[in-house]
Design an enzyme around this catalytic site. Structure first.
Site, mmCIF file in Angstrom:
data_model
loop_
_atom_site.group_PDB
_atom_site.id
_atom_site.type_symbol
_atom_site.label_atom_id
_atom_site.label_comp_id
_atom_site.label_asym_id
_atom_site.label_seq_id
_atom_site.Cartn_x
_atom_site.Cartn_y
_atom_site.Cartn_z
ATOM 1 N N ASN A 210 0.886 -0.980 -0.084
ATOM 2 C CA ASN A 210 0.045 -0.056 -0.189
ATOM 3 C C ASN A 210 0.957 1.309 0.308
ATOM 4 O O ASN A 210 2.174 0.955 0.051
ATOM 5 C CB ASN A 210 -0.910 0.032 1.163
ATOM 6 C CG ASN A 210 -0.178 -0.062 2.644
ATOM 7 O OD1 ASN A 210 0.515 0.933 2.908
ATOM 8 N ND2 ASN A 210 -0.391 -1.129 3.235
ATOM 9 N N PRO A 306 -2.047 -11.814 10.431
ATOM 10 C CA PRO A 306 -2.439 -11.711 11.976
ATOM 11 C C PRO A 306 -2.546 -10.017 12.384
ATOM 12 O O PRO A 306 -1.989 -9.346 11.556
ATOM 13 C CB PRO A 306 -1.037 -12.029 12.587
ATOM 14 C CG PRO A 306 -0.110 -12.320 11.654
ATOM 15 C CD PRO A 306 -0.728 -12.375 10.166
ATOM 16 N N ASP A 307 -3.369 -9.820 13.141
ATOM 17 C CA ASP A 307 -3.655 -8.702 13.628
ATOM 18 C C ASP A 307 -2.544 -8.117 14.842
ATOM 19 O O ASP A 307 -2.618 -8.788 15.920
ATOM 20 C CB ASP A 307 -5.208 -8.328 14.145
ATOM 21 C CG ASP A 307 -5.288 -6.672 14.187
ATOM 22 O OD1 ASP A 307 -4.456 -5.944 14.675
ATOM 23 O OD2 ASP A 307 -6.332 -6.262 13.570
ATOM 24 N N LYS A 343 -10.623 -4.328 18.981
ATOM 25 C CA LYS A 343 -9.125 -4.795 19.073
ATOM 26 C C LYS A 343 -8.292 -4.778 20.552
ATOM 27 O O LYS A 343 -7.382 -5.036 20.805
ATOM 28 C CB LYS A 343 -8.000 -3.853 18.145
ATOM 29 C CG LYS A 343 -8.537 -3.958 16.782
ATOM 30 C CD LYS A 343 -7.453 -3.516 16.129
ATOM 31 C CE LYS A 343 -8.194 -3.349 14.306
ATOM 32 N NZ LYS A 343 -6.724 -3.729 13.355
HETATM 33 O O1 C5P Z 1 -8.171 -2.846 10.844
HETATM 34 P P1 C5P Z 1 -7.415 -1.609 10.553
HETATM 35 O O2 C5P Z 1 -6.289 -1.986 9.493
HETATM 36 O O3 C5P Z 1 -8.147 -0.579 10.229
HETATM 37 O O4 C5P Z 1 -6.533 -1.172 11.890
HETATM 38 C C1 C5P Z 1 -5.660 -0.173 12.131
HETATM 39 C C2 C5P Z 1 -4.856 -0.489 13.318
HETATM 40 O O5 C5P Z 1 -4.710 -1.701 13.277
HETATM 41 C C3 C5P Z 1 -3.492 0.377 12.731
HETATM 42 O O6 C5P Z 1 -2.908 0.648 14.217
HETATM 43 C C4 C5P Z 1 -2.777 -0.741 12.399
HETATM 44 O O7 C5P Z 1 -1.336 -0.443 12.681
HETATM 45 C C5 C5P Z 1 -3.171 -2.003 13.244
HETATM 46 N N1 C5P Z 1 -3.259 -3.175 12.384
HETATM 47 C C6 C5P Z 1 -2.190 -4.107 12.764
HETATM 48 N N2 C5P Z 1 -2.079 -5.405 12.364
HETATM 49 C C7 C5P Z 1 -3.090 -5.939 11.287
HETATM 50 C C8 C5P Z 1 -3.896 -4.618 10.835
HETATM 51 C C9 C5P Z 1 -4.002 -3.499 11.366
HETATM 52 O O8 C5P Z 1 -1.457 -4.016 13.706
HETATM 53 N N3 C5P Z 1 -3.073 -7.062 10.458
#
Ligand code: C5P
Length: 403
Positions: A210, A306-307, A343
């Protein structure tokens, strides 16, 4: 003494006999590791030559507000942004009066108006001038506005008088300048910051990614160091140079970013996720370059990444205070709030990326810091200025949470 390593100190010199001591002060600050730039008022040049200070600081001395040559190099606004600390030594009664009146009639007062760096004044003047109620009003007003006064000392004065108004000695001023960096809002804390995009490979030559530039995360890392933290910056591929004094770990994929984030997390006090992590990655990475076939449509199969920030926020033991970002194009606060809850974050920084002037690749940003029960809007500013404000706000929330 190397306690000022990489600190950027703008030393302002105003007109007073103590200006001769500013040469020694410059030498001491440089010796302690600081990068020192000098700004002199015209009156200061009557007491000591710019050439002396140029030789000692290693940089041309800035003398005038509207000097086309100087503006072509580091202009007054850049200089104001560059400084980690503005130290004015000696600060004359006249300078103090103009500064407290909010004037911008020369380079130094203009810099003081334009900067968001902390400002320290080392007053130096005749004891009667120091005691004068107008000077006293001015210094009281400045210190109420957050300006730090270093001195003055008491003793024999160049004019033959004895009393308050002597500039502190250069050794003492260098020591006090170093101390300004040791009482930061994040003093002694370990902070992890993720920044930039991730790159998810399809084959040895292609990837999904991105447009994140990493500017916000890098600015946060710099601001956190300035606030006294020890910082690990976990960065996806960007073209930025990591700020000095930051431990920068370069990663490519979301999985690598997660591993680097969890490495040493037990010692982390504050985790700030500013990275734009790819939500999905190709289910498998082709060993060789994928060749163009005859088919018109090619399908990619992706699997969820993974988040990272949710994983950190969900740690059952030694969970750091966790801050995420939410880049949204509509109902910014509403979505940010639901992300905060989903989260399990402590804070979320919401920004509206539908406005091309702010967010993703631009130099400016405007955000709202959202917690479970509060919202603070930080208006449009450079990412560097905004990062400082964000770090201040995040630090306040962090300290409240540990009470
Ligand atoms: O879910 P989204 O991408 O909108 O959330 C944004 C937040 O989550 C940001 O702080 C981003 O760094 C974090 N994030 C993450 N791991 C992911 C997706 C998002 O740490 N896989």
């Amino acid at each position: 003494m190397q306690r000022l390593t990489n600190r950027r100190i703008l030393l302002g010199i105003t007109g007073g006999i103590a200006a001769y001591k500013s040469a020694e002060l410059t030498r001491l600050l440089k010796g302690a590791g600081a990068d020192v730039r000098i700004v002199m008022t015209p009156a200061a040049t009557e007491f000591i030559t710019p050439l002396t200070l140029q030789a000692l600081s290693g940089h041309p001395v800035h003398l005038q507000l509207l000097d086309p040559e100087a503006e072509a190099g580091m202009g007054h606004i850049e200089l104001a942004k560059w400084a980690d600390l503005i130290l004015i030594a000696p600060a004359s009664a006249d300078f103090i009066a103009r500064f407290s009146a909010g004037m911008g009639d020369d380079l130094l007062t203009t810099l003081c108006l334009a900067t968001d760096a902390p400002i320290c004044l080392a007053p130096a003047m005749n004891q009667a001038m120091w005691r004068d109620p107008r000077t006293q009003d001015n210094v009281r007003q400045l210190s109420a506005q957050g300006v730090t006064l270093l001195g003055p000392g008491v003793g024999a004065q160049a004019c033959g008088d004895t009393g308050p108004g002597r500039m502190l000695e250069p050794e003492e001023l260098a020591e006090l300048a170093a101390e300004q960096f040791e009482h930061g809002a994040l003093s002694g804390l370990r902070v992890f910051i993720t920044a930039g995009p991730t790159r998810e490979p399809l084959d040895p030559v292609r990837y999904i990614s991105n447009h994140s530039s990493g500017k916000m995360g890098y600015a946060l890392a710099e601001a956190a160091v300035d606030a006294g933290a020890s910082v690990k910056l976990i960065s996806g591929p960007v073209t930025l140079t990591p700020p000095s004094r930051v431990d920068c770990v370069q990663v490519e994929t979301a999985e690598e970013m997660l591993a680097a984030s969890l490495d040493g997390i037990a010692g982390c006090d504050l985790f700030i996720a500013a990275a734009a992590v790819a939500d999905y990655r190709p289910i498998s990475v082709a060993e060789h370059k994928i060749k163009k076939g005859n088919e018109e449509i090619m399908e990619l199969r992706l699997t969820k990444n993974p988040d990272i920030v949710a994983t950190v926020a969900g740690l059952s033991e030694q969970r750091p205070y966790t801050v995420g970002f939410a880049a949204e194009t509509r109902d910014v606060i509403g979505y940010a709030r639901s992300k905060l809850a989903r989260k399990g974050l402590d804070l979320i920084v919401a920004n509206d990326v539908s406005n091309p002037d702010i967010g993703f690749n631009s130099d400016d940003n405007a955000v709202t810091l959202v917690s479970a029960d509060d919202e603070v809007a930080l208006p449009q500013a450079s990412k560097r200025q905004l990062a400082r404000q964000l770090i201040e706000q995040i630090a306040q929330h962090y300290h409240q949470s540990t009470k």
